[in-house]
Design an enzyme around this catalytic site. Sequence first.
Site, PDB file in Angstrom:
ATOM      1  N   HIS A 231      -2.229   7.768   6.948  1.00  0.00           N
ATOM      2  CA  HIS A 231      -1.266   8.633   6.245  1.00  0.00           C
ATOM      3  C   HIS A 231      -1.957   9.896   5.721  1.00  0.00           C
ATOM      4  CE1 HIS A 231       2.454   6.394   6.302  1.00  0.00           C
ATOM      5  NE2 HIS A 231       1.906   5.307   5.785  1.00  0.00           N
TER       6      HIS A 231
ATOM      7  N   GLN B 212       2.844   9.916   1.219  1.00  0.00           N
ATOM      8  CA  GLN B 212       4.200   9.368   1.318  1.00  0.00           C
ATOM      9  C   GLN B 212       5.094   9.776   0.146  1.00  0.00           C
ATOM     10  OE1 GLN B 212       2.368   5.283   2.126  1.00  0.00           O
ATOM     11  NE2 GLN B 212       4.364   5.107   3.150  1.00  0.00           N
TER      12      GLN B 212
ATOM     13  N   GLY C 279       0.831  -1.197   0.000  1.00  0.00           N
ATOM     14  CA  GLY C 279       0.000   0.000   0.000  1.00  0.00           C
ATOM     15  C   GLY C 279       0.866   1.248   0.000  1.00  0.00           C
TER      16      GLY C 279
ATOM     17  N   CYS D 252       5.870  -0.178   7.192  1.00  0.00           N
ATOM     18  CA  CYS D 252       5.526   1.001   6.396  1.00  0.00           C
ATOM     19  C   CYS D 252       6.724   1.399   5.553  1.00  0.00           C
ATOM     20  CB  CYS D 252       5.135   2.135   7.333  1.00  0.00           C
ATOM     21  SG  CYS D 252       4.729   3.665   6.477  1.00  0.00           S
ATOM     22  N   LEU D 253       6.472   1.713   4.286  1.00  0.00           N
ATOM     23  CA  LEU D 253       7.582   2.106   3.399  1.00  0.00           C
ATOM     24  C   LEU D 253       8.245   3.404   3.880  1.00  0.00           C
ATOM     25  CD1 LEU D 253       6.011   1.263  -0.085  1.00  0.00           C
ATOM     26  CD2 LEU D 253       7.642  -0.086   1.263  1.00  0.00           C
TER      27      LEU D 253
ATOM     28  N   HIS E  58      -4.407   1.739   7.711  1.00  0.00           N
ATOM     29  CA  HIS E  58      -3.034   2.247   7.787  1.00  0.00           C
ATOM     30  C   HIS E  58      -2.825   3.386   6.778  1.00  0.00           C
ATOM     31  CE1 HIS E  58       1.508   1.479   8.015  1.00  0.00           C
ATOM     32  NE2 HIS E  58       1.380   2.237   6.946  1.00  0.00           N
ATOM     33  N   GLU E  59      -3.290   3.169   5.543  1.00  0.00           N
ATOM     34  CA  GLU E  59      -3.094   4.185   4.499  1.00  0.00           C
ATOM     35  C   GLU E  59      -3.963   5.416   4.749  1.00  0.00           C
ATOM     36  OE1 GLU E  59      -0.555   3.713   2.812  1.00  0.00           O
ATOM     37  OE2 GLU E  59      -0.365   1.557   3.120  1.00  0.00           O
TER      38      GLU E  59
HETATM   39 NI    NI Z   1       2.663   3.392   5.705  1.00  0.00          NI
END
Ligand code: NI
Length: 167
Positions: free
Chosen positions: A137, A51, A46, A91-92, A133-134
């Site tokens: 963000h 991000q 995701g 998480c990236l 989660h997204e």
């Molecule tokens: Ni993330």
Amino acid sequence: MALLTILEFPDERLRTVAKPIAEFDAALQTRIDDMFETMYAAPGIGLAATQVDDHRQLIVMDVSENKDQPLVVINPKIVEREGVQTYQEGCLSVPGIFADVDRADHIVVECLDRHGQPQRIAASGLLAVCIQHEMDHLAGKVFVDYLSPLKRQMVQRKLDKRRRQAA
Ligand code: NI
């Protein structure tokens, strides 16, 4: 297509609250394709526009095993939530860090697809985790915000060490 640069915690730009999308033009389609390419290359399941320093309510996801079920979520709202599940999230934007987070087990989300068409997504398990989660963000939140101050300090030290080693 192009790979986009992913912002990393504790970059303050990750704290920006995203705005709804009203225009579904060619530039948006390109941005979506680039976000998918960036997410698959990372690799991740995701990626929120936040991000990649784009502060619109846009998420790309693919939680399928064969990476063949791309999902675009725009201007999402959770209209139903039920139960609790604990999942070890990563998480990236927080590379190499994994921690348990409690989320709703089942959610229903109303949102738009990449062409601005309304869609309703009923999600459980990993997909439900990923959407929540997204969506965090988009609200300027990162999953490590849920950790205790002590654990967050440990995360920060670990990230600092990784960056020193990479330098
Ligand atoms: Ni993330």
